[in-house]
Design an enzyme around this catalytic site. Structure first.
Site, short mmCIF file in Angstrom:
data_model
loop_
_atom_site.label_atom_id
_atom_site.label_comp_id
_atom_site.label_asym_id
_atom_site.label_seq_id
_atom_site.Cartn_x
_atom_site.Cartn_y
_atom_site.Cartn_z
N ALA A 18 0.80 -1.23 0.00
CA ALA A 18 0.00 0.00 0.00
C ALA A 18 0.83 1.28 0.00
O ALA A 18 0.72 2.11 -0.91
CB ALA A 18 -0.95 -0.02 1.20
N CYS A 52 -5.88 -6.69 4.85
CA CYS A 52 -7.04 -6.76 5.74
C CYS A 52 -8.08 -7.77 5.23
O CYS A 52 -8.92 -8.25 6.00
CB CYS A 52 -7.70 -5.39 5.86
SG CYS A 52 -6.62 -4.12 6.57
#
Length: 463
Positions: A18, A52
């Protein structure tokens, strides 16, 4: 006519998820390949994915691994980002402005110079230094490679007993995923209740929900290691009091910043082991080095102290800020209030700001209130119960933290409190917020505002 060409700068990015790839992409938007060469190193097989989402992939809610990937390596390369997979950075030479890299598969090593450097090495699952923690069948879950390794173990394991060590977000989510896979699941937790990010009274509600799902919850248990069979495979998790049979073990103890490289290079680390940066995400004391994502510590806007929070939301924002600055623009990251949300089956769990022990640790005095309400008007079909806990500072009434546990419609209500915390609002000010109302969505007084009214009244009475 004598015309000189400006030398093309090189931006090196360590880490392809990310923060790293957001930084690379944003820098590329601001500067073309004729001005800025971008080289990114990733030791795994994947880039730009949702860590996640791994528990939901393992549990079968997400059936295709590739759905967790936001942008493939090919897409990054198509934007003139030289992305090199299965390549690990093993050394940062600050004086020579270069990094040493190793091909994970061949072992070949080489050096790459940089003008600007981004460190986005993420976090690593905590794996206690205890007997058997590296045994086959013991899994940490942080990357897509980790998730794939766990699924491979599930596919070849004959037994159906799983032990999850730790009851934080990953531990709780992985326990549910394994229940969905048909496993008999025991969660071994050293704390008094699951979800240590909540106060124990709120964690108790999560405990009840986990037991209702068929999960065996063992609190106040100190793990001492794992036991293995003659084949070396894990067979049980050992605690000081008893052993828990296991055909596989998942470590859900939490993560630590992966700052091995940074520490070896002499870069500044905080009390939680994360890199320290300024508001522009530049590593303190180093003009051309930035860091972001799970390997850094960030400012807590409520306590005023640095903390480590491993969340993809922050990592992507860090990357945007870093890429803007590395690309010649200007951006800052102000800090966080510690907002997080999760679930166990249909029980939603949310928190933002400080817990009671956080407030005590930084010397804040406060009032705490807890209220029971419903997600919708009480007379409307399917209204479900909700518990809201709120902390407000003595005398000032400043909001310090909110925790919410309830069914459908509970979790995202924490965003109201997150905005109020960011704005520095008091509980009294929150009571006048103009929130949306209709019976299918909320009681006339939203549960968060009911808690704010009670907190404001308690602050007034104690002054």
């Amino acid at each position: 006519m004598n015309m000189s060409r400006t030398r093309r700068e090189r931006l090196v990015v360590i880490g392809g998820d990310a923060a790293g790839m957001s930084a690379a992409s944003q820098a590329r938007r601001l500067k073309g390949p004729d001005e800025l060469e971008i080289v990114a190193f990733e030791r795994g097989h994947f880039t730009s994915y949702s860590a996640c989402g791994i528990p939901y992939w393992v549990g079968g809610d997400v059936t295709d691994r590739d759905r967790l990937i936001a942008r493939t390596p090919e897409e990054h390369r198509a934007r003139d980002i030289d992305l090199r997979l299965r390549t690990e950075v093993t050394d940062i030479d600050l004086g020579g402005q270069r990094v040493r890299v190793r091909d994970v598969d061949s072992g070949a090593e080489s050096w790459t110079s940089y003008d600007k450097l981004v460190i986005a090495t993420g976090a690593r699952p905590i794996r206690p230094d205890m007997p058997g923690m590296d045994a086959p069948g013991v899994h940490g879950v942080q990357t897509l490679d980790d998730g794939q390794a766990l699924l491979d173990t599930l596919a070849r394991t004959r037994g159906r007993r799983a032990v999850v060590v730790g009851a934080g977000y990953i531990g709780v989510e992985m326990a549910e995923a394994l229940i969905n896979r048909g496993y008999e699941v025991t969660v071994v937790n050293r704390g008094s209740e699951p979800m240590s990010t909540l106060d124990p009274d709120m964690g108790r509600l999560v405990h009840k929900a986990m037991e209702g799902l068929g999960i065996t919850m063992v609190n106040d248990a100190e793990v001492t290691g794992t036991l293995t069979g003659d084949d070396g495979q894990v067979r049980a998790v050992a605690t000081q009091d008893r052993d828990f049979p296991a055909d596989l073990v998942v470590l859900g103890i939490g993560v630590r910043p992966e700052t091995t490289l940074a520490k070896a290079a002499g870069l500044p680390l905080g009390t939680h082991g994360g890199l320290l940066t300024d508001r522009s995400m530049r590593v303190r004391g180093h003009e051309d080095i930035w860091a972001g994502g799970d390997c850094v510590e960030v400012l807590d806007l409520v306590s005023g102290q640095e903390r480590h929070i491993a969340l993809g939301t922050h990592a992507n924002k860090h990357g945007q800020v870093i890429g803007t600055n590395a690309g010649g623009g200007y951006a800052t990251f102000p800090g966080v209030v510690g907002t997080a949300v999760s679930k166990v089956c249909d029980l939603e769990i949310a928190r933002t700001g400080l817990r009671e022990k956080d407030a005590h640790r930084v010397g804040l005095r406060f009032e705490a209130v807890t209220i029971e309400s419903t997600s919708r008007a009480g007379y409307y079909p399917d209204a479900s119960p909700m518990t809201v806990k709120m902390l407000a500072e003595l005398r000032t009434g400043r909001l310090l933290g909110v925790q919410i546990v309830g069914r459908e419609g509970a979790g995202k209500r924490v965003d109201i409190a997150a905005v109020a915390l960011t704005a520095g609002m008091t509980a009294e000010q929150m009571t006048t917020l103009d929130l949306g109302y209709a019976p299918p969505f909320s009681p006339v007084w939203d549960p968060v505002l009911v808690a704010a009214r009670k907190a404001a009244a308690k602050v007034r009475s104690s002054s």
